[in-house]
Design an enzyme around this catalytic site. Structure first.
Site, PDB file in Angstrom:
ATOM      1  N   CYS A   1       0.861  -1.105   0.015  1.00 50.27           N
ATOM      2  CA  CYS A   1       0.110   0.067  -0.120  1.00 50.27           C
ATOM      3  C   CYS A   1       0.911   1.311  -0.189  1.00 50.27           C
ATOM      4  O   CYS A   1       0.348   2.288  -0.245  1.00 50.27           O
ATOM      5  CB  CYS A   1      -0.736   0.094   1.106  1.00 50.27           C
ATOM      6  SG  CYS A   1      -0.009   0.101   2.792  1.00 50.27           S
TER       7      CYS A   1
ATOM      8  N   ASP B   1       2.258   2.689   2.555  1.00 48.80           N
ATOM      9  CA  ASP B   1       2.120   3.459   3.611  1.00 48.80           C
ATOM     10  C   ASP B   1       3.510   3.242   4.586  1.00 48.80           C
ATOM     11  O   ASP B   1       4.178   2.194   4.597  1.00 48.80           O
ATOM     12  CB  ASP B   1       0.934   3.114   4.489  1.00 48.80           C
ATOM     13  CG  ASP B   1      -0.326   3.389   3.941  1.00 48.80           C
ATOM     14  OD1 ASP B   1      -0.183   4.247   2.748  1.00 48.80           O
ATOM     15  OD2 ASP B   1      -1.281   2.933   4.178  1.00 48.80           O
TER      16      ASP B   1
ATOM     17  N   CYS C   1      -2.954   5.323   5.305  1.00 48.57           N
ATOM     18  CA  CYS C   1      -4.413   5.286   5.843  1.00 48.57           C
ATOM     19  C   CYS C   1      -4.808   5.652   7.126  1.00 48.57           C
ATOM     20  O   CYS C   1      -4.075   5.620   7.961  1.00 48.57           O
ATOM     21  CB  CYS C   1      -5.029   3.916   5.177  1.00 48.57           C
ATOM     22  SG  CYS C   1      -4.582   2.797   6.389  1.00 48.57           S
TER      23      CYS C   1
ATOM     24  N   CYS D   1      -2.622  -2.638   8.593  1.00 48.61           N
ATOM     25  CA  CYS D   1      -2.101  -1.390   9.208  1.00 48.61           C
ATOM     26  C   CYS D   1      -1.783  -1.543  10.574  1.00 48.61           C
ATOM     27  O   CYS D   1      -0.869  -0.942  11.086  1.00 48.61           O
ATOM     28  CB  CYS D   1      -3.547  -0.581   8.985  1.00 48.61           C
ATOM     29  SG  CYS D   1      -4.344  -0.614   7.317  1.00 48.61           S
TER      30      CYS D   1
HETATM   31 FE1  FES Z   1      -1.644   0.222   4.112  1.00 45.40          FE
HETATM   32 FE2  FES Z   1      -3.423   0.877   5.874  1.00 45.40          FE
HETATM   33  S1  FES Z   1      -3.598   0.626   3.703  1.00 45.40           S
HETATM   34  S2  FES Z   1      -1.319   0.775   6.236  1.00 45.40           S
END
Ligand code: FES
Length: 140
Positions: free
Chosen positions: A34, A36, A59, A103
């Site tokens: 993702c 992040d 996110c 996450c």
């Molecule tokens: Fe990857 Fe939340 S979508 S950390």
């Protein structure tokens, strides 16, 4: 509802956001899928988390997870901090949707990385097994 009230609360009003100057330990991890990124800063006094801050570029669930995780480890001895699992973080948030569990994994990993950094910087010996293998992208 997709997200619990606690997730929404910690996302809208995250605790412990920021950085710590001259932190004793810093851990940064990312999720390749993702994209992040989460960074945890620790201030350690007498083996206890005297202060903790985080920066999360990610996110809402990642922000809520970092916020909750920092609240959970604040004031705790490192032995307890190292026991914190992503499951405990997700449970403290009254759950996360399955596709958002990774996450909370980011929070667990960032904290572990920050403690490891603290040990390394202070030449504190530890068993490699103390740190669970990063589980990037293992989620569904
Ligand atoms: Fe990857 Fe939340 S979508 S950390």
């Amino acid at each position: 509802m997709l997200y619990s009230e606690k997730v929404m609360d910690h996302f809208m009003h995250p605790r412990n956001v920021g950085t710590i100057e001259n932190a004793d330990g810093v851990g940064e991890v990312g999720n390749a899928k993702c994209g992040d990124i989460m960074k945890i800063y620790l201030k350690i006094e007498d083996g206890i988390v005297a202060d903790v801050k985080f920066e999360t570029f990610g996110c809402g669930s990642a922000i809520a997870s970092s916020s909750m995780a920092t609240e959970l480890i604040k004031g705790q001895p490192l032995s307890e901090v190292l026991k914190l699992t992503n499951k405990a973080v997700a449970e403290a948030l009254d759950g996360l949707p399955a596709h958002k569990l990774h996450c909370s994994v980011l929070a667990e990993e960032a904290i572990q990385a920050a403690v490891k950094d603290y040990y390394d910087k202070n030449h504190i010996p530890y068993d490699e097994d103390t740190f669970r293998v990063p589980s990037h992208g293992e989620e569904a």
